[in-house]
Write a protein that holds these residues in place. Structure first.
Motif, mmCIF file in Angstrom:
data_model
loop_
_atom_site.group_PDB
_atom_site.id
_atom_site.type_symbol
_atom_site.label_atom_id
_atom_site.label_comp_id
_atom_site.label_asym_id
_atom_site.label_seq_id
_atom_site.Cartn_x
_atom_site.Cartn_y
_atom_site.Cartn_z
ATOM 1 N N ALA A 1 -1.952 0.173 -5.041
ATOM 2 C CA ALA A 1 -0.917 -0.537 -4.289
ATOM 3 C C ALA A 1 -0.576 0.212 -3.002
ATOM 4 C CB ALA A 1 0.332 -0.721 -5.146
ATOM 5 N N ARG A 2 -0.472 1.517 -3.107
ATOM 6 C CA ARG A 2 -0.149 2.316 -1.921
ATOM 7 C C ARG A 2 -1.278 2.251 -0.894
ATOM 8 N NH1 ARG A 2 2.692 8.271 -2.112
ATOM 9 N NH2 ARG A 2 2.865 8.604 0.140
ATOM 10 N N LEU A 3 -2.521 2.284 -1.364
ATOM 11 C CA LEU A 3 -3.658 2.189 -0.456
ATOM 12 C C LEU A 3 -3.696 0.816 0.207
ATOM 13 C CD1 LEU A 3 -6.280 3.228 0.782
ATOM 14 C CD2 LEU A 3 -7.462 2.569 -1.335
ATOM 15 N N ALA A 4 -3.473 -0.237 -0.563
ATOM 16 C CA ALA A 4 -3.464 -1.596 -0.001
ATOM 17 C C ALA A 4 -2.370 -1.740 1.054
ATOM 18 C CB ALA A 4 -3.284 -2.624 -1.115
ATOM 19 N N GLU A 5 -1.238 -1.133 0.803
ATOM 20 C CA GLU A 5 -0.141 -1.204 1.770
ATOM 21 C C GLU A 5 -0.510 -0.484 3.058
ATOM 22 O OE1 GLU A 5 3.239 -2.876 2.973
ATOM 23 O OE2 GLU A 5 2.372 -3.136 0.981
ATOM 24 N N LEU A 6 -1.146 0.673 2.939
ATOM 25 C CA LEU A 6 -1.570 1.417 4.129
ATOM 26 C C LEU A 6 -2.571 0.598 4.951
ATOM 27 C CD1 LEU A 6 -2.657 5.157 4.147
ATOM 28 C CD2 LEU A 6 -3.918 3.445 5.419
ATOM 29 N N ILE A 7 -3.553 0.001 4.278
ATOM 30 C CA ILE A 7 -4.557 -0.816 4.966
ATOM 31 C C ILE A 7 -3.901 -1.973 5.702
ATOM 32 C CG2 ILE A 7 -6.495 -2.400 4.568
ATOM 33 C CD1 ILE A 7 -7.203 -0.553 2.124
ATOM 34 N N THR A 8 -2.937 -2.606 5.032
ATOM 35 C CA THR A 8 -2.280 -3.784 5.601
ATOM 36 C C THR A 8 -1.374 -3.406 6.765
ATOM 37 O OG1 THR A 8 -2.354 -4.810 3.414
ATOM 38 C CG2 THR A 8 -0.862 -5.770 5.023
ATOM 39 N N GLU B 1 -7.353 -16.074 6.280
ATOM 40 C CA GLU B 1 -6.913 -14.734 5.890
ATOM 41 C C GLU B 1 -7.737 -13.675 6.628
ATOM 42 O OE1 GLU B 1 -8.090 -16.656 1.853
ATOM 43 O OE2 GLU B 1 -8.729 -16.827 3.938
ATOM 44 N N PRO B 2 -7.137 -12.512 6.883
ATOM 45 C CA PRO B 2 -7.944 -11.406 7.384
ATOM 46 C C PRO B 2 -8.967 -11.015 6.321
ATOM 47 C CG PRO B 2 -5.771 -10.621 6.735
ATOM 48 C CD PRO B 2 -5.730 -12.127 6.667
ATOM 49 N N VAL B 3 -10.154 -10.620 6.753
ATOM 50 C CA VAL B 3 -11.252 -10.325 5.828
ATOM 51 C C VAL B 3 -11.519 -8.827 5.808
ATOM 52 C CG1 VAL B 3 -13.651 -10.805 5.224
ATOM 53 C CG2 VAL B 3 -12.284 -12.562 6.369
ATOM 54 N N ILE B 4 -11.695 -8.279 4.615
ATOM 55 C CA ILE B 4 -12.072 -6.871 4.478
ATOM 56 C C ILE B 4 -13.289 -6.786 3.559
ATOM 57 C CG2 ILE B 4 -10.456 -6.459 2.549
ATOM 58 C CD1 ILE B 4 -10.056 -3.597 3.768
ATOM 59 N N LEU B 5 -14.273 -6.009 3.987
ATOM 60 C CA LEU B 5 -15.477 -5.759 3.186
ATOM 61 C C LEU B 5 -15.389 -4.342 2.655
ATOM 62 C CD1 LEU B 5 -18.301 -6.432 2.120
ATOM 63 C CD2 LEU B 5 -19.226 -5.786 4.361
ATOM 64 N N LEU B 6 -15.332 -4.213 1.333
ATOM 65 C CA LEU B 6 -15.202 -2.916 0.669
ATOM 66 C C LEU B 6 -16.582 -2.389 0.300
ATOM 67 C CD1 LEU B 6 -12.235 -3.804 -1.740
ATOM 68 C CD2 LEU B 6 -12.096 -2.795 0.559
ATOM 69 N N ILE B 7 -16.865 -1.133 0.694
ATOM 70 C CA ILE B 7 -18.187 -0.548 0.493
ATOM 71 C C ILE B 7 -18.034 0.718 -0.358
ATOM 72 C CG2 ILE B 7 -20.296 0.231 1.636
ATOM 73 C CD1 ILE B 7 -19.161 -1.078 4.227
ATOM 74 N N ASP C 1 -1.713 -0.826 8.715
ATOM 75 C CA ASP C 1 -2.540 -0.440 9.861
ATOM 76 C C ASP C 1 -3.098 -1.677 10.573
ATOM 77 O OD1 ASP C 1 -4.068 1.817 11.351
ATOM 78 O OD2 ASP C 1 -5.592 0.332 10.850
ATOM 79 N N ALA C 2 -3.435 -2.710 9.804
ATOM 80 C CA ALA C 2 -3.982 -3.935 10.410
ATOM 81 C C ALA C 2 -2.953 -4.599 11.311
ATOM 82 C CB ALA C 2 -4.416 -4.905 9.311
ATOM 83 N N GLY C 3 -1.665 -4.336 11.033
ATOM 84 C CA GLY C 3 -0.607 -4.943 11.844
ATOM 85 C C GLY C 3 -0.341 -4.221 13.140
ATOM 86 N N ARG C 4 -0.998 -3.096 13.349
ATOM 87 C CA ARG C 4 -0.778 -2.328 14.584
ATOM 88 C C ARG C 4 -1.377 -3.048 15.768
ATOM 89 N NH1 ARG C 4 0.020 3.612 14.173
ATOM 90 N NH2 ARG C 4 -0.955 3.654 16.212
ATOM 91 N N VAL D 1 -5.398 -8.880 -2.093
ATOM 92 C CA VAL D 1 -5.243 -10.338 -2.119
ATOM 93 C C VAL D 1 -3.762 -10.709 -2.080
ATOM 94 C CG1 VAL D 1 -5.567 -12.396 -3.551
ATOM 95 C CG2 VAL D 1 -7.445 -10.764 -3.256
ATOM 96 N N GLU D 2 -2.952 -9.963 -2.811
ATOM 97 C CA GLU D 2 -1.506 -10.217 -2.838
ATOM 98 C C GLU D 2 -0.891 -10.061 -1.448
ATOM 99 O OE1 GLU D 2 2.235 -7.838 -4.723
ATOM 100 O OE2 GLU D 2 0.646 -8.373 -6.136
ATOM 101 N N ARG D 3 -1.512 -9.219 -0.632
ATOM 102 C CA ARG D 3 -1.002 -8.979 0.726
ATOM 103 C C ARG D 3 -1.696 -9.851 1.770
ATOM 104 N NH1 ARG D 3 -0.326 -4.840 -2.520
ATOM 105 N NH2 ARG D 3 1.432 -3.401 -2.249
ATOM 106 N N GLY D 4 -2.441 -10.838 1.298
ATOM 107 C CA GLY D 4 -2.984 -11.832 2.213
ATOM 108 C C GLY D 4 -4.418 -11.651 2.642
ATOM 109 N N TRP D 5 -5.142 -10.692 2.053
ATOM 110 C CA TRP D 5 -6.511 -10.426 2.456
ATOM 111 C C TRP D 5 -7.501 -11.302 1.693
ATOM 112 C CZ3 TRP D 5 -7.946 -7.091 6.321
ATOM 113 C CH2 TRP D 5 -6.980 -6.189 6.775
ATOM 114 N N ARG D 6 -8.590 -11.607 2.356
ATOM 115 C CA ARG D 6 -9.782 -12.123 1.678
ATOM 116 C C ARG D 6 -10.705 -10.926 1.484
ATOM 117 N NH1 ARG D 6 -14.316 -15.457 4.869
ATOM 118 N NH2 ARG D 6 -16.042 -15.174 3.409
#
Length: 229
Positions: free
Chosen positions: A217-224, A8-14, A226-229, A32-37
């Motif tokens: 949910a909206r923030l998670a979607e934006l992050i995901t 899974e793609p990894v994200i560290l939240l600070i 953007d990662a697909g760009r 996590v629902e969108r595939g992140w670790r």
């Protein structure tokens, strides 16, 4: 003994000032629902100890130590104050992207105390509570239940963390993204726009200062997305 391979793609939240990793409890399952670790780190400058003297450099060290335990590539997301230690520590070899969420994307030599024009104290000792009206200041668009629960868990923040200037500027070498919160009452959206000019791209959310609590949910979607760009 075999090692675990994570695909899974990894994200560290600070987290930002006065908070700890509990603040990600609504965003984490959405990611996590969108595939992140999802990984988190607690910054030592935020604690209940009124004698705490951990500073921004200590926070950066905690981020580096956490990164050393994670196989890359890693996306870093820093909220608010966390933009500073993320900028200081985010040039690690396994970091692939920096996300500034209504965060301070500052330059070498900058500190929050220095930029505040006297609004924030400076020095090596002392701690500060969060603003008196945290409901309005930090969580204006969150539900009453969520905002009250968050406010109850806030801790003290060291003056030293606001005083130490950046010595390393990770966004100069690592791709960065800025998420502007258009209804923010803690960091002026106009100032966020100025800082966002340093990022490769920016996005807008119709949120106040803490969208991980008001629109996870909206923030998670934006992050995901953007990662697909």
């Amino acid at each position: 003994m075999t090692s675990t391979v994570h695909n899974e793609p990894v994200i560290l939240l600070i987290h930002g000032a006065w908070h700890n990793s509990w603040c990600w409890e609504l965003l984490t399952p959405e990611l996590v629902e969108r595939g992140w670790r999802v990984e988190t780190v607690d910054l030592p400058s935020a604690s209940a100890d009124p004698e705490n003297t951990a500073g921004m450099y200590d926070d950066a060290r905690a981020i580096r130590e956490k990164l050393a335990s994670i196989d890359g590539p890693v996306t870093l997301l820093g909220h608010s104050y966390a933009g500073l230690p993320m900028t200081e520590a985010g040039d690690a070899l396994n970091v692939s992207r920096l996300i500034y969420l209504a965060a301070f994307q500052l330059d070498k030599g900058d500190s929050l105390s220095g930029l505040s024009g006297g609004a924030l104290p400076s020095g090596d000792t002392g701690t500060m509570p969060a603003a008196e009206d945290v409901r309005n200041h930090l969580y204006a668009d969150a539900s009453d239940e969520v905002a009250h629960g968050a406010a109850e868990r806030l801790v003290l923040q060291t003056v030293k963390s606001f005083s130490e200037p950046l010595t390393t500027v990770a966004w100069q070498t690592v791709p960065s993204v800025f998420v502007i919160c258009d209804e923010d009452r803690a960091i002026d959206p106009g100032f966020q726009e100025q800082m966002a000019a340093r990022a490769e791209r920016s996005y807008h959310l119709p949120a106040s200062h803490s969208p991980f609590l008001s629109m996870p949910a909206r923030l998670a979607e934006l992050i995901t997305e953007d990662a697909g760009r």
